[in-house]
Write an enzyme that holds these catalytic residues in place. Structure first.
Site, mmCIF file in Angstrom:
data_model
loop_
_atom_site.group_PDB
_atom_site.id
_atom_site.type_symbol
_atom_site.label_atom_id
_atom_site.label_comp_id
_atom_site.label_asym_id
_atom_site.label_seq_id
_atom_site.Cartn_x
_atom_site.Cartn_y
_atom_site.Cartn_z
ATOM 1 N N SER A 85 -13.522 -3.956 1.929
ATOM 2 C CA SER A 85 -14.522 -3.202 0.999
ATOM 3 C C SER A 85 -15.886 -3.612 1.437
ATOM 4 C CB SER A 85 -13.869 -3.700 -0.492
ATOM 5 O OG SER A 85 -12.987 -3.278 -0.874
ATOM 6 N N PRO A 86 -16.046 -3.433 2.468
ATOM 7 C CA PRO A 86 -17.573 -3.677 3.094
ATOM 8 C C PRO A 86 -18.330 -2.584 2.338
ATOM 9 C CG PRO A 86 -16.149 -3.040 4.949
ATOM 10 C CD PRO A 86 -15.234 -3.137 3.774
ATOM 11 N N LEU A 87 -17.896 -1.556 2.125
ATOM 12 C CA LEU A 87 -18.924 -0.391 1.518
ATOM 13 C C LEU A 87 -18.794 -0.292 -0.051
ATOM 14 C CD1 LEU A 87 -18.301 2.277 4.356
ATOM 15 C CD2 LEU A 87 -20.096 0.713 3.983
ATOM 16 N N GLY A 88 -18.338 -1.292 -0.482
ATOM 17 C CA GLY A 88 -18.152 -1.356 -2.105
ATOM 18 C C GLY A 88 -17.293 -0.556 -2.608
ATOM 19 N N ARG A 89 -16.079 -0.289 -2.007
ATOM 20 C CA ARG A 89 -14.920 0.921 -2.163
ATOM 21 C C ARG A 89 -15.753 2.247 -2.345
ATOM 22 N NH1 ARG A 89 -10.321 -1.853 -3.534
ATOM 23 N NH2 ARG A 89 -10.417 -4.155 -4.215
ATOM 24 N N GLY A 90 -16.519 2.453 -1.584
ATOM 25 C CA GLY A 90 -17.142 3.912 -1.511
ATOM 26 C C GLY A 90 -18.509 3.837 -2.015
ATOM 27 N N TYR B 255 0.817 -1.270 0.005
ATOM 28 C CA TYR B 255 -0.027 0.076 0.156
ATOM 29 C C TYR B 255 0.849 1.226 -0.010
ATOM 30 C CZ TYR B 255 -3.619 -3.064 1.641
ATOM 31 O OH TYR B 255 -4.815 -3.900 2.004
#
Length: 325
Positions: free
Chosen positions: A200-205, A55
């Site tokens: 990514s629990p928020l779908g990458r935003g 990263y």
């Protein structure tokens, strides 16, 4: 009841903090605000902090190391290795020698003498998983690593790895609209007593409701070239987000809180690690822990999200080729 890292690991918070976005994967960030977000998360009860040596080419670990070094005993540090960044993109790097060198470098950047949870980020097809995990097991024996994790791994490979050394956690994408893990991987994780870390629990935003069809992602933003966030796929996915937004409004909740609260109903062994580099977003995410979804709410959510999940692939061809099938 607080979740634990595997059957005998440390306890940690119900939500962790994914730190990848703090060093540019979704566009420019403010390192001072990112550090302040880490500290506010810690003071708010978050204990699991997730990073990776690739990263920002190590910059993410350095930021986390600088920020958390004075508070090391309050944090569960998780980092990943096993890939290297090249001009062609990420390539697997799972040889024992590479893993040993990577661990030493991560320890320096994180300013610590041990990594609580060390992941093999991707399976290297050129190296038997038994060899890679064997090298990580040696690091455990030396006291440099507390627990071993795998990321984006198949159920069959997970069982092979676990036969060499207990695998405490598996990290994979899991969200309202990405539920592939429920088929084989999650049952296998549970049979081994491991923990699922949901990235990514928020779908990458997208599941925050802040992305629209007119949104133009910055140069260098991963989503600018990912299939799921462009063209007709994006339009279809925004329709799902709109439905979740309407459900949230009925509970005075933003869509991100609905998405996280839903994931928290999947079990105490499922730990979402929503990423945030800004404190307001962190506060919104943490509020999801106290959001109660009724059986009716869950049924409404299931009705709003197609069984097929999101439109479009979550990675391009190169990224999909790195995932163990």
């Amino acid at each position: 009841m607080h979740p634990t890292l595997g059957p005998d690991g440390p306890t940690f918070s119900r939500l962790g903090l994914g730190c990848m976005s703090m060093t540019g994967i979704y566009g420019a960030t403010d390192p001072h605000e990112a550090a302040a977000t880490v500290l506010e998360a810690l003071d708010s009860g978050v204990t699991l902090f997730d990073t990776g040596d690739f990263y920002g080419d190590g910059a993410n670990e350095e930021l986390l190391g600088r920020t958390l070094a004075p508070h090391r005993n309050r944090a569960v540090l998780a980092t990943k290795t096993g890939v290297r960044r090249t001009a062609e993109g990420l390539l697997p790097a799972g040889s024992p020698d590479e893993l040993r060198r990577a661990c030493e470098a991560s320890l320096r950047r994180l300013r610590t003498d041990h990594i609580d949870l060390y992941y093999l980020a991707r399976i290297d097809p050129a190296v038997p998983v038994e060899e890679s995990v064997g090298a990580l097991a040696d690091l455990v024996a030396q006291g440099k690593v507390g627990h071993i994790g795998l990321s984006e791994v198949s159920a069959a490979t997970l069982r092979r790895a676990h036969a060499i050394h207990p695998i405490s956690a598996v990290q994979t994408e899991y969200s309202l609209w990405e539920r592939h893990v429920e088929n084989d991987i999650l049952p296998t994780i549970r049979s081994l007593g491991a923990t699922l870390i949901a990235y990514s629990p928020l779908g990458r935003g997208l599941l925050t409701g802040t992305v629209r069809a007119t949104t133009r992602f910055e140069v260098g933003d991963f989503r600018a070239t990912a299939p799921r966030y462009n063209g007709d796929a994006l339009k279809g996915n925004l329709a799902i987000v709109d439905a979740i937004t309407r459900l949230g409004a009925a509970k005075s909740a933003v869509p991100a809180q609905i998405a996280l609260a839903w994931l928290l109903t999947r079990g105490n062994d499922v730990i979402p690690i929503p990423g945030s580099s800004r404190r307001p977003h962190l506060r919104d995410n943490l509020a999801a822990v106290d959001l109660h979804l009724t059986a009716t709410d869950l049924a409404d959510i299931d009705a709003a999200v197609p069984d097929t999940g999101a439109h479009g692939a979550r990675y391009g061809d190169h990224g999909l080729a790195l995932i163990d099938q």
